[in-house]
Design a protein around this motif. Structure first.
Motif, PDB file in Angstrom:
ATOM      1  N   LEU A  56       0.827  -1.215   0.000  1.00 44.06           N
ATOM      2  CA  LEU A  56       0.000   0.000   0.000  1.00 44.06           C
ATOM      3  C   LEU A  56       0.856   1.258   0.000  1.00 44.06           C
ATOM      4  O   LEU A  56       0.546   2.245  -0.681  1.00 44.06           O
ATOM      5  N   ALA A  57       1.964   1.231   0.760  1.00 45.57           N
ATOM      6  CA  ALA A  57       2.844   2.402   0.816  1.00 45.57           C
ATOM      7  C   ALA A  57       3.493   2.668  -0.541  1.00 45.57           C
ATOM      8  O   ALA A  57       3.581   3.813  -0.988  1.00 45.57           O
ATOM      9  N   ARG A  58       3.924   1.598  -1.209  1.00 55.54           N
ATOM     10  CA  ARG A  58       4.537   1.782  -2.528  1.00 55.54           C
ATOM     11  C   ARG A  58       3.527   2.375  -3.514  1.00 55.54           C
ATOM     12  O   ARG A  58       3.859   3.264  -4.303  1.00 55.54           O
ATOM     13  N   TRP A  59       2.284   1.894  -3.437  1.00 53.42           N
ATOM     14  CA  TRP A  59       1.239   2.412  -4.316  1.00 53.42           C
ATOM     15  C   TRP A  59       0.982   3.889  -4.032  1.00 53.42           C
ATOM     16  O   TRP A  59       0.859   4.701  -4.954  1.00 53.42           O
ATOM     17  N   LYS A  60       0.930   4.240  -2.745  1.00 57.59           N
ATOM     18  CA  LYS A  60       0.679   5.639  -2.367  1.00 57.59           C
ATOM     19  C   LYS A  60       1.848   6.538  -2.729  1.00 57.59           C
ATOM     20  O   LYS A  60       1.664   7.650  -3.241  1.00 57.59           O
ATOM     21  N   LEU A  61       3.061   6.083  -2.446  1.00 59.07           N
ATOM     22  CA  LEU A  61       4.246   6.901  -2.697  1.00 59.07           C
ATOM     23  C   LEU A  61       4.459   7.174  -4.184  1.00 59.07           C
ATOM     24  O   LEU A  61       5.003   8.213  -4.559  1.00 59.07           O
TER      25      LEU A  61
END
Length: 564
Positions: free
Chosen positions: A163-168
């Protein structure tokens, strides 16, 4: 008059002089791993690492460094926000015998190039997005042979890692970026996976350089303060001696101050490792909500910070409903803290805020208020164990001043740097007969408590009268409608310089320039009162939330020099 009046006001159990252990920063980590192997060393979002796991990853990366030619004396730069990878890379570089160069991730290409060329950096550890945005376009102008790249989500657990990679990726600019290994570029995880053989364990002399800590460059290009293993080890031991009664292996530090900054490096990381504390990492010190949530979730007991961080937490909507009572002690540095800010934060947490002082050139801690004894709000406290300080004439550093007189602060102790990297003339100006000339203007009272009144370079000259911006700002911030203030001197042909204050109002309040001047007139001599007042939505701040007067000064000079 006693030369060390502060010793009479030390807390019980704090020695005047320390019998320093001959142990390096790597030695502290080794010892803590033996004492507290299952203690959580790092807590970052949904991931934790115990001290044994931290040591495992440090050993793997140090072995990888050795395969890439890192040896004693090699400079290794680390340009990362507060991540587990930052701590791992720092201790891995020291384990491999390298000299660490901590680089601000917000640096421009010009600043990066200056620092890495000046330090002759051989290897860099940085984030994939910093590589793409800042480093790769200038790599051919740099002396660097190897780039080790990591990604913010690399140490997160699923599903947050996904999720963090998608958001970043969707941030502007993106905070993750693809890269191709080869031509001197390798992923940090790849390097650690390939590492084989026993980890390097170089026991360098304690007098060898451990860190080149570059100054902020406020008076020209930044200079590398040469901090030895002895300097940094001594300062860690001085901090531990000051915090009588804290429990090794049980404390939790909120590490929001950037680790590339000397305050964050020593107090947030090196001291935490020495006492077996958990480092609760926060990547963005401006995220007040993230700070509060981390305190609540991790049960933070010690919070090193700057006044702007306390103020931001005080102003956070809903802060009264959060449980921050785990916090026991807070370090505050970089600027004086307003009485109202201190009182409100202590009421919210039950903590005790200890103002202190330090510099890149002193590893950094030299002064702190006592934990249990009298705390003098607005002062930086007294010199820590094995540290001397004095106030001298600004124009004649050989003339020591009396109690209460304003002059330049000088200090000496085992935490003071060896000098500036490749700058013998600057070193000679900063270090005189073993004393560090700080450039800070200060006073000492009869009890040996010191108070910073300004910087030599910030002092305002109003027709020969000295005005210290910190004094004006402290008065302004005591006004109930003023959130922040910054005062500078503006060139003026009639008065040499005119006092100008920049003011940020609290939300929902109303105050005009005349009201500001009238308030100052009740609390300051006429010549100290701002003749000019400008209201801003926000004051410029550094990456450690320190107000940048120089940016305001540069803007004013540019306006004066621009055609009408």
């Amino acid at each position: 008059m006693s030369q060390t009046p502060w010793l009479a006001h030390y807390d019980a159990g704090v020695p005047a002089e320390l019998d320093f252990e001959e142990v390096s920063l790597s030695g502290f980590l080794d010892r803590t791993v033996q004492r507290f192997p299952e203690r959580v060393a790092i807590a970052f979002m949904n991931r934790t690492l115990t001290y044994s796991e931290l040591a495992r990853d440090v050993d793997r990366l140090a072995t990888g460094f050795r395969h890439l030619g890192v040896e004693p004396g090699t400079r290794v730069a680390i340009m990362l926000p507060n991540l587990p990878q930052t701590v791992i890379a720092y201790y891995a570089a020291l384990a491999a015998g390298a000299e660490v160069v901590l680089t601000n991730p917000l640096y421009t290409q010009r600043e990066v190039e200056h620092q890495w060329r000046d330090a002759d950096v051989h290897l860099v550890v940085t984030a994939d997005f910093l590589w793409a945005h800042t480093v790769e376009p200038i790599r051919r102008r740099l002396p660097v042979k190897h780039y080790i790249l990591t990604s913010i989500p690399d140490y997160l657990r699923f599903p947050l890692s996904f999720l963090a990679r998608w958001k970043l990726k969707r941030e502007s600019p993106p905070k993750v970026a693809p890269f191709t290994e080869g031509d001197g570029v390798i992923g940090m995880r790849s390097l650690m996976a390939r590492a084989s053989g026993p980890p390097p364990k170089f026991h360098r002399s304690l007098d060898a350089i451990a860190v080149l800590q570059y100054t902020g460059g406020t008076t020209g290009p930044s200079k590398g303060a040469m901090l030895t293993h002895r300097n940094l080890s001594a300062n860690v031991q001085q901090i531990s001696a000051w915090f009588v009664g804290l429990q090794p292996g049980e404390e939790v530090l909120l590490v929001a101050l950037p680790l590339f900054h000397v305050f964050g490096m020593t107090v947030g990381m090196n001291w935490a490792v020495e006492c077996g504390a958990t480092m609760a990492l926060v990547a963005n010190p401006r995220d007040a909500k993230g700070l509060a949530k981390t305190i609540e979730k991790r049960g933070v007991t010690i919070f090193p910070a700057v006044p702007a961080m306390f103020n931001a937490l005080n102003q956070l909507e809903g802060i009264e409903g959060m449980d921050l009572r785990s916090v026991k002690y807070c370090f505050s540095g970089s600027a004086p803290i307003a009485d109202e800010v201190l009182t409100r934060f202590e009421a919210l947490t039950g903590a005790r805020i200890l103002e202190g002082f330090g510099m890149s050139e002193s590893s950094p801690v030299t002064h702190v208020n006592p934990l249990q004894g009298e705390r003098k709000v607005g002062s930086i406290g007294m010199p820590v164990s094995s540290t001397l300080a004095k106030i001298v004439d600004v124009d004649d550093p050989t003339r020591q001043l009396d109690i209460g007189e304003e002059g330049e602060l000088l200090m000496r102790g085992p935490q003071v740097m060896e000098g500036y990297w490749k700058q013998p003339a600057e070193s000679a100006r900063a270090l005189v007969d073993g004393w560090l000339l700080t450039g800070d203007l200060a006073t000492m009272d009869a009890d040996g408590y010191f108070r910073i009144v300004g910087r030599k370079k910030d002092m305002i000259n109003c027709n020969g009268m000295k005005v210290y911006p910190d004094e004006v700002d402290n008065v302004l911030m005591a006004h109930p409608d003023i959130l922040e203030a910054a005062t500078i001197g503006v060139p003026d042909p009639r008065f040499t310089e005119t006092v100008k204050s920049f003011v940020v109002l609290r939300p929902g309040t109303s105050l005009d320039a005349e009201g500001v001047r009238a308030y100052c007139a009740k609390n300051l001599a006429k010549y100290k009162c701002p003749r000019q007042v400008e209201f801003l939505d926000e004051l410029p701040k550094s990456s450690v939330m320190k107000i940048l007067r120089r940016e305001l000064r540069d803007r004013e000079i540019a306006l004066l020099e621009s055609p009408a």
